[in-house]
Design a protein around this motif. Sequence first.
Motif, PDB file in Angstrom:
ATOM      1  N   ILE A   8       0.840  -1.209   0.000  1.00 19.17           N
ATOM      2  CA  ILE A   8       0.000   0.000   0.000  1.00 19.17           C
ATOM      3  C   ILE A   8       0.866   1.246   0.000  1.00 19.17           C
ATOM      4  CG2 ILE A   8      -1.666   1.339   1.353  1.00 19.17           C
ATOM      5  CD1 ILE A   8      -2.842  -1.404   2.231  1.00 19.17           C
ATOM      6  N   LYS A   9       1.906   1.243   0.791  1.00 17.63           N
ATOM      7  CA  LYS A   9       2.830   2.380   0.848  1.00 17.63           C
ATOM      8  C   LYS A   9       3.478   2.618  -0.516  1.00 17.63           C
ATOM      9  CE  LYS A   9       7.015   3.889   3.384  1.00 17.63           C
ATOM     10  NZ  LYS A   9       6.962   5.200   2.904  1.00 17.63           N
ATOM     11  N   ALA A  10       3.966   1.548  -1.144  1.00 17.32           N
ATOM     12  CA  ALA A  10       4.635   1.682  -2.440  1.00 17.32           C
ATOM     13  C   ALA A  10       3.689   2.225  -3.503  1.00 17.32           C
ATOM     14  CB  ALA A  10       5.207   0.340  -2.873  1.00 17.32           C
ATOM     15  N   PHE A  11       2.482   1.680  -3.584  1.00 17.09           N
ATOM     16  CA  PHE A  11       1.536   2.154  -4.598  1.00 17.09           C
ATOM     17  C   PHE A  11       1.076   3.583  -4.336  1.00 17.09           C
ATOM     18  CE2 PHE A  11       0.736  -2.394  -5.703  1.00 17.09           C
ATOM     19  CZ  PHE A  11       1.051  -2.276  -7.043  1.00 17.09           C
ATOM     20  N   SER A  12       0.913   3.946  -3.088  1.00 22.03           N
ATOM     21  CA  SER A  12       0.425   5.295  -2.782  1.00 22.03           C
ATOM     22  C   SER A  12       1.501   6.357  -2.963  1.00 22.03           C
ATOM     23  CB  SER A  12      -0.137   5.350  -1.358  1.00 22.03           C
ATOM     24  OG  SER A  12       0.900   5.176  -0.412  1.00 22.03           O
ATOM     25  N   GLU A  13       2.753   5.949  -2.983  1.00 16.34           N
ATOM     26  CA  GLU A  13       3.843   6.919  -3.097  1.00 16.34           C
ATOM     27  C   GLU A  13       4.557   6.885  -4.450  1.00 16.34           C
ATOM     28  OE1 GLU A  13       6.393   6.251   0.264  1.00 16.34           O
ATOM     29  OE2 GLU A  13       4.857   6.862   1.693  1.00 16.34           O
ATOM     30  N   THR A  14       4.086   6.045  -5.370  1.00 17.45           N
ATOM     31  CA  THR A  14       4.721   5.929  -6.678  1.00 17.45           C
ATOM     32  C   THR A  14       3.900   6.698  -7.703  1.00 17.45           C
ATOM     33  OG1 THR A  14       5.542   3.734  -6.094  1.00 17.45           O
ATOM     34  CG2 THR A  14       5.549   4.327  -8.423  1.00 17.45           C
ATOM     35  N   ASP A  15       4.562   7.545  -8.468  1.00 14.91           N
ATOM     36  CA  ASP A  15       3.901   8.335  -9.505  1.00 14.91           C
ATOM     37  C   ASP A  15       4.045   7.617 -10.850  1.00 14.91           C
ATOM     38  OD1 ASP A  15       2.886  10.187 -11.245  1.00 14.91           O
ATOM     39  OD2 ASP A  15       4.255  11.799 -10.675  1.00 14.91           O
ATOM     40  N   PHE A  16       2.930   7.136 -11.385  1.00 21.08           N
ATOM     41  CA  PHE A  16       2.933   6.407 -12.643  1.00 21.08           C
ATOM     42  C   PHE A  16       2.578   7.287 -13.844  1.00 21.08           C
ATOM     43  CE2 PHE A  16       2.065   3.077  -9.463  1.00 21.08           C
ATOM     44  CZ  PHE A  16       3.073   2.175  -9.793  1.00 21.08           C
ATOM     45  N   THR A  17       2.540   8.588 -13.665  1.00 25.10           N
ATOM     46  CA  THR A  17       2.093   9.514 -14.705  1.00 25.10           C
ATOM     47  C   THR A  17       2.823   9.307 -16.028  1.00 25.10           C
ATOM     48  OG1 THR A  17       1.466  11.158 -13.058  1.00 25.10           O
ATOM     49  CG2 THR A  17       1.794  11.954 -15.303  1.00 25.10           C
ATOM     50  N   GLU A  18       4.137   9.309 -16.005  1.00 27.14           N
ATOM     51  CA  GLU A  18       4.900   9.188 -17.248  1.00 27.14           C
ATOM     52  C   GLU A  18       4.701   7.820 -17.897  1.00 27.14           C
ATOM     53  OE1 GLU A  18       6.187  11.800 -18.816  1.00 27.14           O
ATOM     54  OE2 GLU A  18       5.375  12.908 -17.099  1.00 27.14           O
ATOM     55  N   ASP A  19       4.578   6.777 -17.085  1.00 25.61           N
ATOM     56  CA  ASP A  19       4.320   5.440 -17.635  1.00 25.61           C
ATOM     57  C   ASP A  19       2.967   5.395 -18.333  1.00 25.61           C
ATOM     58  OD1 ASP A  19       6.734   4.243 -16.681  1.00 25.61           O
ATOM     59  OD2 ASP A  19       5.840   4.137 -14.692  1.00 25.61           O
ATOM     60  N   LEU A  20       1.955   5.979 -17.712  1.00 25.56           N
ATOM     61  CA  LEU A  20       0.608   5.968 -18.297  1.00 25.56           C
ATOM     62  C   LEU A  20       0.571   6.722 -19.624  1.00 25.56           C
ATOM     63  CD1 LEU A  20      -1.449   6.533 -15.041  1.00 25.56           C
ATOM     64  CD2 LEU A  20      -1.442   4.461 -16.440  1.00 25.56           C
ATOM     65  N   LYS A  21       1.314   7.800 -19.725  1.00 21.41           N
ATOM     66  CA  LYS A  21       1.351   8.582 -20.963  1.00 21.41           C
ATOM     67  C   LYS A  21       1.950   7.794 -22.126  1.00 21.41           C
ATOM     68  CE  LYS A  21       1.784  13.131 -18.786  1.00 21.41           C
ATOM     69  NZ  LYS A  21       2.699  14.275 -18.576  1.00 21.41           N
ATOM     70  N   LYS A  22       2.751   6.773 -21.835  1.00 22.31           N
ATOM     71  CA  LYS A  22       3.423   5.987 -22.870  1.00 22.31           C
ATOM     72  C   LYS A  22       2.571   4.841 -23.412  1.00 22.31           C
ATOM     73  CE  LYS A  22       7.959   6.908 -20.910  1.00 22.31           C
ATOM     74  NZ  LYS A  22       9.101   6.310 -20.199  1.00 22.31           N
ATOM     75  N   ILE A  23       1.476   4.525 -22.767  1.00 24.37           N
ATOM     76  CA  ILE A  23       0.637   3.408 -23.218  1.00 24.37           C
ATOM     77  C   ILE A  23      -0.009   3.786 -24.542  1.00 24.37           C
ATOM     78  CG2 ILE A  23      -1.396   2.009 -22.691  1.00 24.37           C
ATOM     79  CD1 ILE A  23      -0.651   2.307 -19.713  1.00 24.37           C
ATOM     80  N   ASP A  24       0.164   2.927 -25.533  1.00 19.05           N
ATOM     81  CA  ASP A  24      -0.344   3.236 -26.876  1.00 19.05           C
ATOM     82  C   ASP A  24      -1.142   2.082 -27.477  1.00 19.05           C
ATOM     83  OD1 ASP A  24       1.688   1.462 -27.362  1.00 19.05           O
ATOM     84  OD2 ASP A  24       2.772   2.751 -28.770  1.00 19.05           O
ATOM     85  N   ASP A  35     -15.044   2.873  -4.176  1.00 18.95           N
ATOM     86  CA  ASP A  35     -13.795   2.234  -3.748  1.00 18.95           C
ATOM     87  C   ASP A  35     -13.219   3.049  -2.589  1.00 18.95           C
ATOM     88  OD1 ASP A  35     -11.141   1.342  -3.459  1.00 18.95           O
ATOM     89  OD2 ASP A  35     -11.033   0.776  -5.565  1.00 18.95           O
ATOM     90  N   GLN A  36     -13.182   2.447  -1.409  1.00  7.82           N
ATOM     91  CA  GLN A  36     -12.690   3.133  -0.215  1.00  7.82           C
ATOM     92  C   GLN A  36     -11.171   3.010  -0.066  1.00  7.82           C
ATOM     93  OE1 GLN A  36     -14.935   4.976   1.799  1.00  7.82           O
ATOM     94  NE2 GLN A  36     -16.161   4.506  -0.016  1.00  7.82           N
ATOM     95  N   MET A  37     -10.546   2.108  -0.830  1.00 10.42           N
ATOM     96  CA  MET A  37      -9.095   1.907  -0.739  1.00 10.42           C
ATOM     97  C   MET A  37      -8.336   2.780  -1.738  1.00 10.42           C
ATOM     98  SD  MET A  37      -8.387  -1.438   1.073  1.00 10.42           S
ATOM     99  CE  MET A  37      -6.773  -1.460   0.477  1.00 10.42           C
ATOM    100  N   VAL A  38      -8.885   2.862  -2.944  1.00 14.51           N
ATOM    101  CA  VAL A  38      -8.245   3.638  -4.015  1.00 14.51           C
ATOM    102  C   VAL A  38      -9.298   4.583  -4.593  1.00 14.51           C
ATOM    103  CG1 VAL A  38      -7.002   3.520  -6.205  1.00 14.51           C
ATOM    104  CG2 VAL A  38      -6.751   1.666  -4.536  1.00 14.51           C
ATOM    105  N   PRO A  39      -9.307   5.818  -4.157  1.00 17.41           N
ATOM    106  CA  PRO A  39     -10.322   6.761  -4.632  1.00 17.41           C
ATOM    107  C   PRO A  39     -10.285   6.941  -6.151  1.00 17.41           C
ATOM    108  CG  PRO A  39      -9.119   7.646  -2.745  1.00 17.41           C
ATOM    109  CD  PRO A  39      -8.401   6.415  -3.186  1.00 17.41           C
ATOM    110  N   ILE A  40     -11.450   6.948  -6.744  1.00 17.22           N
ATOM    111  CA  ILE A  40     -11.565   7.013  -8.203  1.00 17.22           C
ATOM    112  C   ILE A  40     -10.941   8.285  -8.782  1.00 17.22           C
ATOM    113  CG2 ILE A  40     -13.889   8.025  -8.195  1.00 17.22           C
ATOM    114  CD1 ILE A  40     -14.475   6.205 -10.648  1.00 17.22           C
ATOM    115  N   ASN A  41     -11.056   9.407  -8.095  1.00 18.56           N
ATOM    116  CA  ASN A  41     -10.513  10.667  -8.618  1.00 18.56           C
ATOM    117  C   ASN A  41      -8.996  10.633  -8.731  1.00 18.56           C
ATOM    118  OD1 ASN A  41     -13.049  11.812  -8.837  1.00 18.56           O
ATOM    119  ND2 ASN A  41     -12.960  12.745  -6.824  1.00 18.56           N
ATOM    120  N   ALA A  42      -8.349   9.945  -7.830  1.00 21.50           N
ATOM    121  CA  ALA A  42      -6.882   9.894  -7.810  1.00 21.50           C
ATOM    122  C   ALA A  42      -6.321   8.731  -8.616  1.00 21.50           C
ATOM    123  CB  ALA A  42      -6.393   9.803  -6.368  1.00 21.50           C
TER     124      ALA A  42
END
Length: 84
Positions: A8-24, A35-42
Amino acid sequence: MKAVVDCIKAFSETDFTEDLKKIDVPTLIIHGDDDQMVPINASALLSAALVKGSTLNVYTGAPHGLCSTLKDRVNADLLKFIRG
């Protein structure tokens, strides 16, 4: 239990923004809006905005474990997406 907390700590503190931009490739994002564990907005809403051409399916009232609690719906949506 330590592994769960570390995960949980690793996923909440890792920024996947650049990886997501590369998906084609066609990408299906499924998320419950209660979802109470992973909020949809974030997570799903941000991911859908970053992944070009992605498809977002929001399940009203669905929890974090929707792949178990709503497995028939998830499977049907996956098949529909794959079949185009």
